[in-house]
Scaffold this active site. Structure first.
Site, PDB file in Angstrom:
ATOM      1  N   ARG A 261       0.841  -1.196   0.000  1.00  0.00           N
ATOM      2  CA  ARG A 261       0.000   0.000   0.000  1.00  0.00           C
ATOM      3  C   ARG A 261       0.879   1.250   0.000  1.00  0.00           C
ATOM      4  O   ARG A 261       1.824   1.351   0.765  1.00  0.00           O
ATOM      5  CB  ARG A 261      -0.922   0.009   1.225  1.00  0.00           C
ATOM      6  CG  ARG A 261      -1.861  -1.197   1.261  1.00  0.00           C
ATOM      7  CD  ARG A 261      -2.812  -1.167   2.432  1.00  0.00           C
ATOM      8  NE  ARG A 261      -3.608  -2.384   2.462  1.00  0.00           N
ATOM      9  CZ  ARG A 261      -4.565  -2.635   3.358  1.00  0.00           C
ATOM     10  NH1 ARG A 261      -4.819  -1.756   4.313  1.00  0.00           N
ATOM     11  NH2 ARG A 261      -5.252  -3.775   3.306  1.00  0.00           N
ATOM     12  N   ARG A 276       1.919   1.581  10.193  1.00  0.00           N
ATOM     13  CA  ARG A 276       1.440   1.957   8.851  1.00  0.00           C
ATOM     14  C   ARG A 276       2.619   1.887   7.885  1.00  0.00           C
ATOM     15  O   ARG A 276       3.438   2.805   7.820  1.00  0.00           O
ATOM     16  CB  ARG A 276       0.840   3.367   8.883  1.00  0.00           C
ATOM     17  CG  ARG A 276      -0.028   3.696   7.667  1.00  0.00           C
ATOM     18  CD  ARG A 276      -0.593   5.102   7.762  1.00  0.00           C
ATOM     19  NE  ARG A 276      -1.435   5.272   8.936  1.00  0.00           N
ATOM     20  CZ  ARG A 276      -2.714   4.935   9.016  1.00  0.00           C
ATOM     21  NH1 ARG A 276      -3.301   4.393   7.961  1.00  0.00           N
ATOM     22  NH2 ARG A 276      -3.400   5.144  10.116  1.00  0.00           N
ATOM     23  N   GLU A 348      -6.902   0.282  14.871  1.00  0.00           N
ATOM     24  CA  GLU A 348      -7.462  -0.772  14.017  1.00  0.00           C
ATOM     25  C   GLU A 348      -6.488  -1.931  13.822  1.00  0.00           C
ATOM     26  O   GLU A 348      -5.318  -1.733  13.488  1.00  0.00           O
ATOM     27  CB  GLU A 348      -7.825  -0.199  12.654  1.00  0.00           C
ATOM     28  CG  GLU A 348      -8.450  -1.230  11.706  1.00  0.00           C
ATOM     29  CD  GLU A 348      -8.682  -0.693  10.310  1.00  0.00           C
ATOM     30  OE1 GLU A 348      -8.880  -1.527   9.404  1.00  0.00           O
ATOM     31  OE2 GLU A 348      -8.639   0.546  10.124  1.00  0.00           O
ATOM     32  N   SER A 351     -10.609  -5.997  10.134  1.00  0.00           N
ATOM     33  CA  SER A 351     -11.774  -5.408   9.485  1.00  0.00           C
ATOM     34  C   SER A 351     -12.516  -6.510   8.752  1.00  0.00           C
ATOM     35  O   SER A 351     -11.899  -7.433   8.212  1.00  0.00           O
ATOM     36  CB  SER A 351     -11.328  -4.322   8.510  1.00  0.00           C
ATOM     37  OG  SER A 351     -12.424  -3.748   7.841  1.00  0.00           O
ATOM     38  N   ARG A 388       0.647  -5.377  12.749  1.00  0.00           N
ATOM     39  CA  ARG A 388      -0.183  -4.770  13.790  1.00  0.00           C
ATOM     40  C   ARG A 388      -0.414  -5.729  14.947  1.00  0.00           C
ATOM     41  O   ARG A 388      -0.510  -5.308  16.107  1.00  0.00           O
ATOM     42  CB  ARG A 388      -1.508  -4.281  13.196  1.00  0.00           C
ATOM     43  CG  ARG A 388      -1.290  -3.137  12.226  1.00  0.00           C
ATOM     44  CD  ARG A 388      -2.545  -2.389  11.864  1.00  0.00           C
ATOM     45  NE  ARG A 388      -2.222  -1.286  10.959  1.00  0.00           N
ATOM     46  CZ  ARG A 388      -3.101  -0.406  10.497  1.00  0.00           C
ATOM     47  NH1 ARG A 388      -4.376  -0.491  10.874  1.00  0.00           N
ATOM     48  NH2 ARG A 388      -2.722   0.561   9.679  1.00  0.00           N
TER      49      ARG A 388
END
Length: 423
Positions: A261, A276, A348, A351, A388
């Site tokens: 990403r 991130r 987060e 998801s 994460r």
């Protein structure tokens, strides 16, 4: 892609969904008009084609005296047919372009608003009171460097910012989390898959990642291939252009792959550590099911995520994501946010999205059932985004001396280690 019947029969539903997302309501009016124009031009083209066929029959049966006039008429009609076909193709292309811009209509139950308007549905576990234990928690990067588990400096040297090396016990943690996630997924009936990280444009477009998320995607122009940001893309496209047996549903797949990403919209955010990053590995759940079963399957995916996080002993919250924060394909999304002691807030970590038939329509995935051949529903859910989850383990199970307790469920995959220490 939305069901075209909604455009003709329930445009107000689409307008309300657009409004809920903060998207253009006028787009629906344009789409209604484009659909009418498309159908009108198709009808005109087909009518002229019918005339052309009939005239061809008359020419074949004509006498020498009547043939020249009929041939002249046929020539003029052929030009009109060609023009009508061009108009029909243009109207179809305009309709298709507009359709690709319309996101999946959100469910009525979804909270309205933007990124900060989520609803906390549940809080599981209690964060540790480090003050009562007599020390301030270190953040994951400091712990990772103390343990020889994370090397950001050399990651930046080799690949640039937001890249990293996992070394020693850091690498072992990734492998342990992966094996544990696979083991749990097998218990729940998922078929494990190692999926490609490079996909064709059709796969990215079909899953909705070349719309609002296009700036976050890595593209290889020389090969016209995309690096996936989630194995959801490959898992969704796996059955593209196929008709599945109705009785084979639901189909449950678990994909493992690297994910890439750009993090284009996160400049200056979370630049420290591995929260991130531009590349990470992830274990993803994916389900194909009947449309009427999608909401039950969504709740089940959320339950799997909750079980996984709970088994690791990480405090977390379950969020119902607001309409304006949903991706193009999701009609509803639940996030799980894990507790980060160094930040004293939840962040987060997983998801799960119900994409109803949106992706299946774009990818042409259907099932042959009693009522005919119908689109299926697709759902996705993160089981373990590795970096994460490593953050959660390092920070929540750290000790005053910088060591880290290994969650009990991971110890069989860590060579029996129960504590991570330097060296």
């Amino acid at each position: 892609m939305i069901d075209p019947k909604l455009i003709r029969n329930e445009p107000d539903v689409l307008k309300r969904a657009q409004e809920a997302r903060g998207e253009s309501v006028e787009l629906i009016d344009q789409l209604v008009q484009a659909d009418e124009q498309r159908r009108d031009t198709i009808a005109s083209f087909e009518a002229l084609r019918a005339q052309q066929k009939e005239l061809g029959r008359l020419v074949a049966q004509a006498t020498p005296e009547t043939r020249p006039a009929l041939l002249t008429q046929a020539s003029e009609l052929a030009a009109r047919v060609k023009q009508a076909e061009a108009a029909s193709n243009e109207a179809e292309q305009n309709f298709t372009t507009l359709m690709a811009q319309v996101p999946n209509p959100v469910f009525d139950e979804v909270p309205r608003g933007g990124e900060d308007d989520f609803v906390v549905l549940e809080t599981v576990g209690t964060p540790r009171d480090f003050a009562a234990e007599g020390f301030a928690p270190k953040d994951h990067l400091e712990l990772g460097e103390l343990l020889g588990a994370i090397d950001m400096e050399r990651g930046a040297k080799v690949s640039g910012s937001r890249f990293y090396f996992l070394t020693g016990v850091g690498a072992l943690l990734e492998l342990a989390l992966t094996q544990y996630a696979v083991a749990r997924a097998l218990e729940w009936g998922f078929t494990p898959m190692i999926v490609p990280s490079l996909v064709k444009p059709s796969a990215m477009e079909g899953t909705g990642f070349l719309g609002q998320a296009a700036s976050d995607v890595y593209h290889l122009p020389a090969d016209d291939l995309y690096l996936v940001g989630t194995s959801e893309v490959a898992l969704a496209a796996y059955h593209s252009d196929e008709i599945l047996d109705c009785d084979s549903l639901p189909r449950k797949y678990m994909g493992y792959s690297p994910c890439f990403r750009r993090e284009a919209g996160s400049y200056g955010q979370d630049t420290r550590g591995i929260f991130r990053v531009h590349w990470f590995d992830k274990v993803e759940m994916f389900v194909y099911c009947h449309q009427e079963d999608s909401e039950d399957q969504h709740q089940q995916l959320l339950e799997y995520e909750k079980q996984f996080i709970s088994s690791l002993g990480i405090p977390f919250q379950v969020l119902d994501v607001a309409s304006g924060d949903l991706g193009l394909s999701a009609a509803r999304k639940f996030d799980c946010y894990g507790w980060v002691p160094s930040q004293e807030k939840y962040r987060e970590i997983t998801s799960t999205s119900n994409c109803t038939s949106f992706q299946a329509r774009r990818l042409n995935i259907r099932a042959r059932c009693e009522e005919g051949i119908v689109p299926v529903a697709t759902l996705n859910g993160t089981l373990c985004a590795i970096p994460r989850m490593i953050i959660m383990i390092l920070e929540n199970f750290q000790q005053a001396d910088g060591s880290v307790i290994v969650p009990e469920v991971l110890r069989p995959y860590m060579g029996g280690r129960d504590v991570l220490t330097k060296g």
